[in-house]
Design an enzyme around this catalytic site. Structure first.
Site, PDB file in Angstrom:
ATOM      1  N   ILE A  20       0.850  -1.200   0.000  1.00 39.61           N
ATOM      2  CA  ILE A  20       0.000   0.000   0.000  1.00 39.61           C
ATOM      3  C   ILE A  20       0.889   1.254   0.000  1.00 39.61           C
ATOM      4  O   ILE A  20       0.585   2.245  -0.677  1.00 39.61           O
ATOM      5  CB  ILE A  20      -0.945  -0.030   1.220  1.00 39.61           C
ATOM      6  CG1 ILE A  20      -2.007  -1.130   1.030  1.00 39.61           C
ATOM      7  CG2 ILE A  20      -1.600   1.334   1.438  1.00 39.61           C
ATOM      8  CD1 ILE A  20      -2.902  -1.376   2.229  1.00 39.61           C
ATOM      9  N   ASP A  64      14.370  -0.141  11.033  1.00 32.86           N
ATOM     10  CA  ASP A  64      13.443  -1.006  11.742  1.00 32.86           C
ATOM     11  C   ASP A  64      12.801  -0.118  12.800  1.00 32.86           C
ATOM     12  O   ASP A  64      13.510   0.506  13.606  1.00 32.86           O
ATOM     13  CB  ASP A  64      14.211  -2.168  12.389  1.00 32.86           C
ATOM     14  CG  ASP A  64      13.255  -3.166  13.012  1.00 32.86           C
ATOM     15  OD1 ASP A  64      12.370  -2.746  13.793  1.00 32.86           O
ATOM     16  OD2 ASP A  64      13.389  -4.364  12.726  1.00 32.86           O
ATOM     17  N   TYR A 157      -8.430 -11.844  12.502  1.00 36.73           N
ATOM     18  CA  TYR A 157      -7.638 -10.610  12.623  1.00 36.73           C
ATOM     19  C   TYR A 157      -7.044 -10.457  14.030  1.00 36.73           C
ATOM     20  O   TYR A 157      -5.970  -9.892  14.211  1.00 36.73           O
ATOM     21  CB  TYR A 157      -8.490  -9.391  12.233  1.00 36.73           C
ATOM     22  CG  TYR A 157      -7.652  -8.238  11.741  1.00 36.73           C
ATOM     23  CD1 TYR A 157      -6.857  -8.355  10.612  1.00 36.73           C
ATOM     24  CD2 TYR A 157      -7.658  -7.018  12.418  1.00 36.73           C
ATOM     25  CE1 TYR A 157      -6.082  -7.291  10.165  1.00 36.73           C
ATOM     26  CE2 TYR A 157      -6.885  -5.951  11.972  1.00 36.73           C
ATOM     27  CZ  TYR A 157      -6.107  -6.098  10.850  1.00 36.73           C
ATOM     28  OH  TYR A 157      -5.340  -5.049  10.414  1.00 36.73           O
ATOM     29  N   LYS A 164      -4.533  -2.317  16.043  1.00 40.32           N
ATOM     30  CA  LYS A 164      -5.079  -1.249  15.185  1.00 40.32           C
ATOM     31  C   LYS A 164      -5.986  -0.306  15.991  1.00 40.32           C
ATOM     32  O   LYS A 164      -6.053   0.896  15.704  1.00 40.32           O
ATOM     33  CB  LYS A 164      -5.867  -1.837  14.005  1.00 40.32           C
ATOM     34  CG  LYS A 164      -5.002  -2.528  12.963  1.00 40.32           C
ATOM     35  CD  LYS A 164      -4.011  -1.589  12.299  1.00 40.32           C
ATOM     36  CE  LYS A 164      -3.359  -2.211  11.080  1.00 40.32           C
ATOM     37  NZ  LYS A 164      -2.184  -1.461  10.615  1.00 40.32           N
TER      38      LYS A 164
HETATM   39  P1  NAD Z   1       3.176  -4.927   3.250  1.00 36.37           P
HETATM   40  O1  NAD Z   1       3.667  -6.244   3.759  1.00 36.37           O
HETATM   41  O2  NAD Z   1       3.499  -4.574   1.868  1.00 36.37           O
HETATM   42  O3  NAD Z   1       3.648  -3.741   4.219  1.00 36.37           O
HETATM   43  C1  NAD Z   1       3.884  -3.923   5.591  1.00 36.37           C
HETATM   44  C2  NAD Z   1       5.193  -3.219   5.877  1.00 36.37           C
HETATM   45  O4  NAD Z   1       5.471  -3.209   7.285  1.00 36.37           O
HETATM   46  C3  NAD Z   1       6.378  -3.898   5.184  1.00 36.37           C
HETATM   47  O5  NAD Z   1       7.045  -2.960   4.358  1.00 36.37           O
HETATM   48  C4  NAD Z   1       7.275  -4.289   6.347  1.00 36.37           C
HETATM   49  O6  NAD Z   1       8.657  -4.227   6.021  1.00 36.37           O
HETATM   50  C5  NAD Z   1       6.879  -3.255   7.371  1.00 36.37           C
HETATM   51  N1  NAD Z   1       7.314  -3.600   8.730  1.00 36.37           N
HETATM   52  C6  NAD Z   1       6.911  -4.645   9.495  1.00 36.37           C
HETATM   53  N2  NAD Z   1       7.628  -4.647  10.658  1.00 36.37           N
HETATM   54  C7  NAD Z   1       8.462  -3.566  10.607  1.00 36.37           C
HETATM   55  C8  NAD Z   1       9.467  -3.040  11.472  1.00 36.37           C
HETATM   56  N3  NAD Z   1       9.752  -3.620  12.648  1.00 36.37           N
HETATM   57  N4  NAD Z   1      10.152  -1.927  11.072  1.00 36.37           N
HETATM   58  C9  NAD Z   1       9.891  -1.331   9.889  1.00 36.37           C
HETATM   59  N5  NAD Z   1       8.961  -1.794   9.018  1.00 36.37           N
HETATM   60  C10 NAD Z   1       8.278  -2.905   9.374  1.00 36.37           C
HETATM   61  O7  NAD Z   1       1.572  -4.961   3.469  1.00 36.37           O
HETATM   62  P2  NAD Z   1       0.463  -3.819   3.363  1.00 36.37           P
HETATM   63  O8  NAD Z   1      -0.816  -4.554   3.289  1.00 36.37           O
HETATM   64  O9  NAD Z   1       0.843  -2.843   2.339  1.00 36.37           O
HETATM   65  O10 NAD Z   1       0.516  -3.153   4.804  1.00 36.37           O
HETATM   66  C11 NAD Z   1       0.680  -1.761   5.008  1.00 36.37           C
HETATM   67  C12 NAD Z   1      -0.261  -1.255   6.089  1.00 36.37           C
HETATM   68  O11 NAD Z   1      -1.603  -1.352   5.614  1.00 36.37           O
HETATM   69  C13 NAD Z   1      -0.221  -2.041   7.390  1.00 36.37           C
HETATM   70  O12 NAD Z   1      -0.361  -1.145   8.470  1.00 36.37           O
HETATM   71  C14 NAD Z   1      -1.448  -2.912   7.276  1.00 36.37           C
HETATM   72  O13 NAD Z   1      -1.933  -3.349   8.525  1.00 36.37           O
HETATM   73  C15 NAD Z   1      -2.398  -1.942   6.619  1.00 36.37           C
HETATM   74  N6  NAD Z   1      -3.599  -2.503   6.012  1.00 36.37           N
HETATM   75  C16 NAD Z   1      -3.516  -3.492   5.096  1.00 36.37           C
HETATM   76  C17 NAD Z   1      -4.672  -4.011   4.542  1.00 36.37           C
HETATM   77  C18 NAD Z   1      -4.613  -5.130   3.541  1.00 36.37           C
HETATM   78  O14 NAD Z   1      -5.634  -5.779   3.303  1.00 36.37           O
HETATM   79  N7  NAD Z   1      -3.491  -5.382   2.924  1.00 36.37           N
HETATM   80  C19 NAD Z   1      -5.925  -3.496   4.912  1.00 36.37           C
HETATM   81  C20 NAD Z   1      -5.987  -2.459   5.846  1.00 36.37           C
HETATM   82  C21 NAD Z   1      -4.805  -1.959   6.392  1.00 36.37           C
END
Ligand code: NAD
Length: 257
Positions: A20, A64, A157, A164
């Protein structure tokens, strides 16, 4: 002329082209914003480098979000290279797989701490670190990513829903605290999209089907649509909006029966 020419942004949470964070970054860049990206661990470096290199003048740094020294070093580099900051994207979340898959009642103390540290506290830590740079720009906008499971108990979830809920409360408290400094803090509550993080949710595919069937628009959201919503919240277009959780979910959240 882009809407965001001369402005700068810092993006946390790109893992790959399905992230995202990458969709939002592309929308910001399209409007002329110069961007810095962080990646979590060497494993992700090359992928983030090659995505960032497709955009003009980007910067890529390791971070991180559990590591305060790395956070400090990211903001020092952004200060040196970009000299100001207008937008901060928090698109980061993690919970240990066993704590997502187990019955919620069996959530471990360590898992609970880790999920809240990475998925909620990091928003506070990153926003605080951004303040001196926002000040140089006369203010700033922060956007985080959340999900409906913060408000309702969504099967599978589990612990992430609790983290969240904490993240959403952090959005409101940060917005109230920092509004007088012209810093806005909002979140997008996105409908499910197939990303790396989503694959950690048990039953994610049936979640996608259910959502597409029940949502008023009868379809799932596209990454590009979340990108455009991120652009709105991180740009002056949303200048009087702060502390909001904005659903970008094909309307799913408004449906009762
Ligand atoms: P994604 O896996 O592409 O992104 C998640 C990111 O979190 C990754 O880049 C990962 O490296 C990073 N991350 C995790 N632990 C970390 C740490 N300790 N330090 C730094 N970075 C860290 O997946 P996404 O779906 O794009 O997720 C992005 C956001 O969107 C998240 O907050 C997720 O909960 C939220 N979200 C996702 C969805 C969905 O359906 N995909 C829906 C609603 C919200």
């Amino acid at each position: 002329m882009g809407l965001l020419d001369g402005k700068t942004g810092l993006i946390f949470g790109v893992a790959n082209k399905r992230s995202i964070a990458w969709a939002i970054a592309q929308a910001l860049s399209r409007e002329g914003m110069r961007l810095a990206f962080t990646y979590q661990g060497e494993r992700l470096k090359d992928g983030v480098d090659s995505l960032a290199n497709t955009l003009p003048d980007s910067l890529v740094l390791p971070c991180d979000v559990t590591n305060d020294a790395e956070i400090d070093s990211v903001f020092a580099s952004v200060d040196k290279e970009l000299g100001r900051l207008d937008a901060l994207l928090h698109s980061v979340a993690f919970a240990p797989r066993e704590d997502l898959e187990n019955d919620f009642v069996n959530t471990s103390r360590e898992g609970f701490k880790t999920a809240h540290d990475i998925s909620a506290y990091s928003l506070v830590a990153l926003t605080r670190a951004a303040l001196p740079l926002f000040e140089k720009s006369g203010g700033g906008s922060v956007c985080a990513l959340t999900y409906y499971g913060a408000e309702k108990a969504v099967e599978g979830y589990n612990l992430m829903g609790v983290a969240k809920a904490s993240l959403e409360a952090c959005v409101r408290y940060l917005a109230a605290n920092l509004g007088p400094r012209n810093v806005r803090v909002n979140a997008i509550s996105a409908g499910p999209v197939n990303t790396l993080a989503a694959r950690g949710i048990k039953g994610f595919t049936s979640m996608l089907h259910h959502h597409a069937e029940r949502a008023p628009l009868r379809r799932n959201v596209e990454l590009e649509e979340i990108g455009n919503a991120g652009l709105f919240l991180l740009s002056p277009m949303s200048s009087s909006i702060t502390g909001e959780i904005m659903f970008v979910d094909s309307g799913y959240n408004i449906v009762g029966l």
